[in-house]
Write an enzyme that holds these catalytic residues in place. Structure first.
Site, short mmCIF file in Angstrom:
data_model
loop_
_atom_site.label_atom_id
_atom_site.label_comp_id
_atom_site.label_asym_id
_atom_site.label_seq_id
_atom_site.Cartn_x
_atom_site.Cartn_y
_atom_site.Cartn_z
N HIS A 90 -23.87 13.07 -11.98
CA HIS A 90 -24.38 12.27 -11.02
C HIS A 90 -25.09 11.05 -11.30
N PHE A 136 -6.92 -4.38 -4.74
CA PHE A 136 -7.68 -3.43 -3.99
C PHE A 136 -7.29 -1.91 -4.21
N ASP A 191 0.75 -1.20 0.23
CA ASP A 191 -0.12 0.13 -0.06
C ASP A 191 0.93 1.23 0.08
N TYR A 198 -13.30 8.62 -12.43
CA TYR A 198 -13.09 7.36 -11.86
C TYR A 198 -13.45 5.97 -12.46
N LYS A 212 -11.51 2.87 -14.06
CA LYS A 212 -11.88 1.53 -13.54
C LYS A 212 -12.41 0.50 -14.78
N PRO A 227 -24.66 17.40 3.69
CA PRO A 227 -24.71 17.90 2.51
C PRO A 227 -25.02 16.78 1.52
N THR A 265 -15.89 -2.20 -9.92
CA THR A 265 -16.89 -1.61 -9.40
C THR A 265 -18.24 -1.71 -10.44
N ASP A 266 -19.29 -1.52 -9.77
CA ASP A 266 -20.64 -1.59 -10.53
C ASP A 266 -20.87 -0.43 -11.38
N GLU A 267 -19.84 1.01 -11.06
CA GLU A 267 -19.97 2.19 -11.64
C GLU A 267 -19.61 1.83 -12.95
N LEU A 288 0.10 4.12 0.89
CA LEU A 288 -0.58 5.07 2.08
C LEU A 288 -0.56 6.45 1.52
N THR A 310 -2.94 5.45 -11.17
CA THR A 310 -2.94 4.27 -10.33
C THR A 310 -3.79 3.09 -10.82
N GLU A 352 -7.24 5.02 -6.55
CA GLU A 352 -8.14 6.19 -6.42
C GLU A 352 -9.38 5.60 -6.20
N SER A 353 -10.18 6.11 -5.34
CA SER A 353 -11.50 5.39 -5.24
C SER A 353 -12.74 6.38 -5.14
P1 NAD Z 1 -9.80 3.30 -0.44
O1 NAD Z 1 -9.69 4.76 -1.16
O2 NAD Z 1 -10.24 3.27 1.01
O3 NAD Z 1 -8.37 2.73 -0.50
C1 NAD Z 1 -7.68 2.75 -1.36
C2 NAD Z 1 -6.19 2.12 -0.73
O4 NAD Z 1 -5.23 1.84 -1.81
C3 NAD Z 1 -5.73 2.94 0.16
O5 NAD Z 1 -5.04 2.35 1.14
C4 NAD Z 1 -4.29 3.70 -0.52
O6 NAD Z 1 -3.20 4.05 0.31
C5 NAD Z 1 -4.31 2.66 -1.68
N1 NAD Z 1 -3.41 3.01 -2.89
C6 NAD Z 1 -3.84 3.91 -3.71
N2 NAD Z 1 -2.98 4.29 -4.59
C7 NAD Z 1 -2.02 3.22 -4.67
C8 NAD Z 1 -0.86 3.07 -5.27
N3 NAD Z 1 -0.53 3.52 -6.25
N4 NAD Z 1 -0.19 1.93 -5.05
C9 NAD Z 1 -0.53 0.99 -3.85
N5 NAD Z 1 -1.61 1.50 -2.75
C10 NAD Z 1 -2.11 2.45 -3.20
O7 NAD Z 1 -10.63 2.52 -1.36
P2 NAD Z 1 -11.85 1.36 -0.91
O8 NAD Z 1 -13.20 2.07 -0.79
O9 NAD Z 1 -11.30 0.53 0.07
O10 NAD Z 1 -11.88 0.54 -2.39
C11 NAD Z 1 -10.96 -0.37 -2.52
C12 NAD Z 1 -11.34 -0.83 -4.18
O11 NAD Z 1 -12.58 -1.28 -4.33
C13 NAD Z 1 -11.02 0.18 -5.30
O12 NAD Z 1 -10.45 -0.63 -6.41
C14 NAD Z 1 -12.27 0.83 -5.61
O13 NAD Z 1 -12.29 1.06 -6.94
C15 NAD Z 1 -13.25 -0.72 -5.16
N6 NAD Z 1 -14.45 -0.54 -5.13
C16 NAD Z 1 -14.93 0.34 -3.82
C17 NAD Z 1 -16.15 0.42 -3.42
C18 NAD Z 1 -16.63 1.36 -2.18
O14 NAD Z 1 -17.95 1.41 -2.17
N7 NAD Z 1 -15.84 1.68 -1.47
C19 NAD Z 1 -17.17 -0.12 -4.16
C20 NAD Z 1 -16.79 -0.65 -5.43
C21 NAD Z 1 -15.74 -1.02 -5.65
O1 DAU Z 2 -20.94 1.89 -6.53
C1 DAU Z 2 -19.70 1.55 -6.15
C2 DAU Z 2 -18.91 3.00 -6.01
O2 DAU Z 2 -19.54 3.61 -4.85
C3 DAU Z 2 -17.34 2.46 -5.98
O3 DAU Z 2 -16.65 2.29 -6.89
C4 DAU Z 2 -16.37 3.99 -5.20
O4 DAU Z 2 -15.29 3.73 -4.91
C5 DAU Z 2 -17.28 4.61 -4.00
O5 DAU Z 2 -16.73 5.76 -3.73
C6 DAU Z 2 -18.87 4.85 -4.15
O6 DAU Z 2 -19.09 5.64 -5.14
P1 DAU Z 2 -20.29 6.76 -5.02
O7 DAU Z 2 -19.95 7.92 -5.70
O8 DAU Z 2 -21.62 6.15 -5.22
O9 DAU Z 2 -20.12 6.95 -3.24
P2 DAU Z 2 -20.23 8.44 -2.31
O10 DAU Z 2 -20.27 7.65 -0.98
O11 DAU Z 2 -19.21 9.44 -2.84
O12 DAU Z 2 -21.69 8.95 -2.55
C7 DAU Z 2 -23.00 7.89 -2.44
C8 DAU Z 2 -24.12 8.71 -2.86
O13 DAU Z 2 -24.03 9.98 -1.93
C9 DAU Z 2 -24.11 9.42 -4.08
O14 DAU Z 2 -25.18 9.55 -4.96
C10 DAU Z 2 -23.47 10.88 -3.80
C11 DAU Z 2 -24.13 11.02 -2.72
N1 DAU Z 2 -23.50 11.92 -1.82
C12 DAU Z 2 -22.20 11.88 -1.31
C13 DAU Z 2 -21.42 12.70 -0.71
C14 DAU Z 2 -20.00 12.35 -0.48
C15 DAU Z 2 -24.03 12.89 -1.12
O15 DAU Z 2 -25.18 13.36 -1.31
N2 DAU Z 2 -23.36 14.00 -0.25
C16 DAU Z 2 -22.19 13.67 -0.16
O16 DAU Z 2 -21.46 14.53 0.62
#
Ligand code: NAD
Ligand code: DAU
Length: 337
Positions: free
Chosen positions: A277, A82, A34, A151, A155, A206, A126-128, A36, A101, A85-86
């Site tokens: 959005h 995993f 990672d 983003y 992906k 918000p 991701t489903d996105e 970090l 990344t 940038e997410s």
């Molecule tokens: P996160 O942002 O919490 O964590 C990402 C991690 O990757 C961090 O620890 C960061 O330091 C590390 N990282 C970033 N760039 C790096 C690099 N160049 N080399 C090594 N490490 C690096 O993300 P998350 O929410 O835990 O998501 C993990 C994975 O799941 C991602 O691939 C994201 O696209 C996918 N995903 C997330 C969600 C969600 O709801 N959070 C949903 C669908 C898919």
């Molecule tokens: O669907 C999977 C994805 O879910 C992952 O691939 C992404 O990594 C993860 O970040 C997430 O994306 P979203 O954009 O759906 O998640 P987020 O938590 O940013 O937002 C969820 C919903 O809430 C979205 O409709 C936007 C809204 N939102 C978000 C924030 C941060 C708000 O209304 N206010 C906010 O401040």
């Protein structure tokens, strides 16, 4: 003993996955790579960083030499990627790092996995990548890719590289596409922890646009068990959607958080919508449920209650994040909305 290379294992989902493996699969060693970034946090691995079956390495997935060395030194059998940038909102401000990344980093890992003839490469997608749904229907694994944000475009590009490596050179891979995760250790830029944190501080919550955008919420532990099943039981080349079967409009989720914390609905503040959005995501998980016998373990109500309670029980974890660079981030992203 098997050894897996988990990338991004100090982030939200990665750290939950590492913890699950160390606790539930004592015959597996985890090498955790990672960088970090702002999202990576060693406090997410509290109590497990020094675990006998865990090696933490601070480094970049774009560093091919380091990745190759780790595979050789630790005799890695499989990579679970995993690292990324997410956050969608950040990708709308600075897309370049998402390409670096999420696309170049994945390419670097793929080259190493092929070169070292690894047993399996699991890409956490991701489903996105499927874009946005209207009021009806769900994403299946054959829904065409139609990403809408930088983003999700990054992906989707990574997913296509993974399948191209399988098609061209026989890399044994899987891709998982999950819906919105929630649970312990999620960075408070994402909606659920951001709203919890604001409510705890009696700050405005918000809500973007009309608050009727729908997400399909998946408890992070359930996502981790699904990834484990894919790693250990899936046929090579298969793609699996993973969802919680918990479709909710954002406003409903925000109201549930306020109710749990006994805070007034007057804290809800509507702000300018996110550009482009996506209106609705919903996942059809039938394939992973039937083929790999996976199912989510918690309802949304239980998962959300556990999540909020976790944040209440870990004020130091939250405070260490929100008292730092986060303040600047919040001002930049929310002051002119
Ligand atoms: P996160 O942002 O919490 O964590 C990402 C991690 O990757 C961090 O620890 C960061 O330091 C590390 N990282 C970033 N760039 C790096 C690099 N160049 N080399 C090594 N490490 C690096 O993300 P998350 O929410 O835990 O998501 C993990 C994975 O799941 C991602 O691939 C994201 O696209 C996918 N995903 C997330 C969600 C969600 O709801 N959070 C949903 C669908 C898919
Ligand atoms: O669907 C999977 C994805 O879910 C992952 O691939 C992404 O990594 C993860 O970040 C997430 O994306 P979203 O954009 O759906 O998640 P987020 O938590 O940013 O937002 C969820 C919903 O809430 C979205 O409709 C936007 C809204 N939102 C978000 C924030 C941060 C708000 O209304 N206010 C906010 O401040």
């Amino acid at each position: 003993m098997r050894t897996i290379l988990v990338t991004g294992g100090a982030g939200f989902i990665g750290s939950n996955f590492v913890r699950m493996v160390l606790v539930e699969h004592p015959d597996v060693r985890v090498v955790n790579l990672d960088k970090l970034t702002y999202a990576g946090n060693l406090e997410n691995l509290a109590g497990y960083k020094e675990h006998a079956n865990h090696v933490f390495v601070k480094g970049d997935i774009c560093d091919g030499k380091l990745v190759a060395e780790l595979i050789e030194t630790h005799r890695i059998d499989a990579i679970i990627n995993f690292a990324a940038e997410s956050h969608v909102d950040r990708s709308l401000v600075d897309p370049g790092i998402f390409i670096e990344t999420n696309v170049n980093g994945t390419l670097t890992l793929l080259k190493a996995a092929l070169d070292k003839k690894l047993e399996r490469f699991v890409q956490i997608s991701t489903d996105e990548v499927y874009g946005s749904l209207g009021p009806q229907g769900k994403f299946t694994e054959s829904t065409p890719l139609s990403p809408n944000s930088p983003y999700s475009a990054s992906k989707a590009s990574a997913d296509m590289l993974v399948s191209a490596f399988g098609h061209s050179w026989g890399l044994r891979y899987n891709i998982t596409r999950c819906s919105n995760n929630y649970g312990p250790y999620q960075f408070p830029e994402k909606m659920i922890p951001l709203m919890i944190n604001n409510a705890l501080h009696d700050k405005s919550l918000p809500v973007y646009g009309d608050g009727l955008h729908v997400r399909d919420w998946l408890y992070v532990y359930d996502h981790c068990t699904a990834v484990w099943k894919v790693l250990t039981e899936a046929r090579p080349g298969a793609i699996y959607n993973i969802g919680g079967n918990n479709e909710k409009p954002n406003l409903e989720v925000v109201r549930l958080i306020l109710q749990y914390l006994k805070k007034p609905e007057s804290l809800i503040g509507y702000v300018k919508d996110r550009p482009g959005h996506d209106r609705r995501y919903a996942i059809d998980s039938a394939q992973i449920m039937t083929e790999l016998k996976w199912k989510p373990s918690v309802t949304f109500e239980t998962g959300l209650a556990k999540t909020i309670q976790w944040y209440l029980d870990h004020p130091d974890w939250l405070e260490h994040i929100v008292s730092g660079q986060y303040q600047e981030y919040y001002k930049t992203m929310y002051s002119n909305r």
